[in-house]
Design an enzyme around this catalytic site. Structure first.
Site, PDB file in Angstrom:
ATOM      1  CG  ASP A 170      -2.100   1.114   1.330  1.00 50.06           C
ATOM      2  OD1 ASP A 170      -1.870   1.659   0.091  1.00 50.06           O
ATOM      3  OD2 ASP A 170      -2.569   1.433   2.454  1.00 50.06           O
ATOM      4  CG  ASP A 215      -3.220   3.925  -2.855  1.00 48.93           C
ATOM      5  OD1 ASP A 215      -2.112   3.333  -2.578  1.00 48.93           O
ATOM      6  OD2 ASP A 215      -4.167   3.930  -2.282  1.00 48.93           O
TER       7      ASP A 215
END
Length: 527
Positions: free
Chosen positions: A123, A333
């Site tokens: 992440d 992301d």
């Protein structure tokens, strides 16, 4: 003999004259600033008049930024880093398990002493590394709950690791900080993610993670690094439904992220890369600065601070058409499964795609995307391309802008894999990173990208590894329908850095004088 004495006397006299002249003469040199008018004129003449346009104006922001970047580069050349590239001890490979695990990419990482392996989600939108720990409320960890796994997942316990230390509430990286009732109690943490009711909470601890170096893959080449991680005692939302059941590694800009710890310890350059291939495998490398030929764009600050990996898209192009006012800010992301565009930009892009696509509209139950079409594999060449344009004409062509819909006999259709976002900041998710080597250069605050198959043997690295470590990987049985949860970032801070300049001066006058004296003495000895 007389002749020899005369020559010898002449040599001595000449030597004394030379030495006296060296002492008496004063040498000077004009110092010229690298951005002076003289250097600018010289640069323009050398480049045929093309340098002036990019020359920073003295006193401007670009002027000081150029000086600081130069200082940083000199400092990095002086200090360097211990390793060119690092990757998890079980291998650099990453993998996706489709809908069952939320369409994210995962890698194995070893933590603690003795080391325990955890399958953590990657992440780039958050900072903290956390794993299920002394669980009160965690996802199931038995492989029997997951079709894609062939081994059980792990649970961390600080009491079973000899290198684990509880982080005190007074620690500078404890968010509770000044609100601590006393400095000794352990530091609690709670991370809330943008996905509805998705969070992780527990205590912060310090422990060892195990990595491998690209320089040396001998049996005892393990690199140990101290990091702070979350002992995740309670998870909620998507973390109980198959997303990151065994933890998550935050790769963001905050001081508490793993890349920050590795760089601060001097192990690597402050950069990392992610590469996702369409076969659901990929690579992660800490310290990777990418290729000299890669495209780049600068990260953008938020309220004057660099908090997350936000970039500025100037235009969104479908095929050869770039609709007006289709630019937007986007978070890059890997922890968001799919891609989101601000509502106004979304409407322009999907309508242009719908106008250009050569296929019949369709609807598929359970799919979150509005623009879907009937198709067969032979028609995939009729799918319009999607390109994000960045400043200085840097283009990012999405490798595959659609999500294929599978039936019993193969592909039956596809959907444009974009959704509208709330607010004016979009997200370039993991699906649109596929086919690229994405370089998050945290030193220079730039995003880099280049096409790649993410194969370790063929992927052009800064320093090519020698051989491969063993990878113990679960089986990959990808689901064919989307609908998994997406993880959006938690906001984090970033520490500032300092640099210095060292200049080296060399006086060459003595080399010429000494060489002349030695030559005269050699001539006298021969005669």
């Amino acid at each position: 003999m007389a002749t020899w004495n005369l020559i010898y006397t002449l040599v001595l006299v000449l030597a004394l004259l030379v030495m006296n002249s060296v002492v008496a003469v004063t040498f000077s040199s004009k110092l010229i600033h690298r951005f002076s008018d003289e250097v600018r004129a010289f640069s323009v003449s050398r480049s045929g008049g093309n340098a002036s346009g990019s020359w920073p104006e003295r006193g401007s922001l670009e002027y000081y930024k150029a000086l600081v970047n130069s200082d940083l580069e000199r400092q990095k050349m002086k200090l360097g880093s211990k390793y060119d590239l690092l990757f998890p001890s079980e291998g650099s490979k990453t993998m996706s398990f489709g809908n069952e695990f939320g369409w994210l990419h995962y890698t194995w990482i070893d933590i603690g002493t003795p080391n325990v392996s955890f399958l953590v989600a990657l992440d780039a939108g958050s900072d903290l590394l956390w794993v299920p720990c002394d669980c009160i409320q965690c996802a199931p960890l038995s492989s029997s709950y997951y079709d894609a796994l062939d081994r059980d997942l792990s649970e961390y316990s600080p009491s079973r690791s000899s290198t684990s230390k509880r982080l005190a509430c007074s620690h500078q990286l404890c968010e509770l900080g000044p609100k601590c009732k006393s400095p000794k109690p352990p530091c609690p943490y709670t991370v809330n993610y943008y996905s509805e009711n998705t969070s992780s909470s527990g205590l912060l601890v310090e422990d060892t993670i195990y990595l491998e170096s690209s320089k040396d893959r001998a049996p005892n080449s393990s690199v140990q690094a101290q990091v702070i991680l979350g002992c995740g005692r309670m998870q909620s939302g998507g973390y109980l439904d198959g997303v990151a059941p065994d933890g998550l590694i935050g790769l963001g800009l905050g001081e508490i992220s793993v890349p920050s710890f590795l760089a601060k310890a001097g192990l690597i350059r402050n950069s990392f890369s992610l590469c996702f291939n369409e076969d659901d495998n990929g690579r992660i490398f800490f310290g990777d600065k990418g290729l000299a030929t890669q495209h780049t764009t600068s990260f953008l600050p938020s309220d004057g601070k660099y908090l997350t990996y936000i970039v500025g898209v100037e235009a969104s192009c479908v095929g050869n058409s770039c609709p007006e006012d289709s630019g937007f800010k986007a978070l890059v992301d890997s922890g968001t499964s799919f891609t989101f565009l601000p509502a106004e930009v979304y409407e322009k892009v999907v309508q242009e795609f719908d106008r250009e696509v050569d296929a019949t509209s369709a609807s598929y139950d359970g799919y979150p995307w509005k623009y879907c079409y009937n198709s067969i594999p032979q028609e995939s060449s009729n799918i319009p391309s999607l390109t994000f344009m960045f400043p200085q004409n840097n283009s990012f062509m999405v490798h595959n802008p659609v999500f294929f819909v599978y039936g019993k006999e193969g592909v039956v259709g596809f959907c444009l894999a974009i959704q509208p976002a709330d607010g004016d900041v979009g997200t370039i998710g993991q699906n649109y990173m596929t086919g690229h080597r994405m370089v998050f250069d945290r030193e220079n605050l730039t995003l880099g990208w280049s096409h790649s198959t993410c194969n370790e043997d063929t992927m052009p690295l800064t320093t090519a590894p020698n051989g491969k470590p063993p990878n113990s990987l679960p089986t990959n049985e990808q689901q064919s329908t989307p609908g998994g949860h997406t993880i959006a970032p938690a906001v984090a801070g970033r520490a500032s850095s300092k640099s210095s300049v060292n200049t080296l001066y060399v006086d060459s006058s003595w080399f010429g004088s000494t060489r002349l004296i030695l030559s005269l003495l050699l001539l006298a000895s021969v005669l």
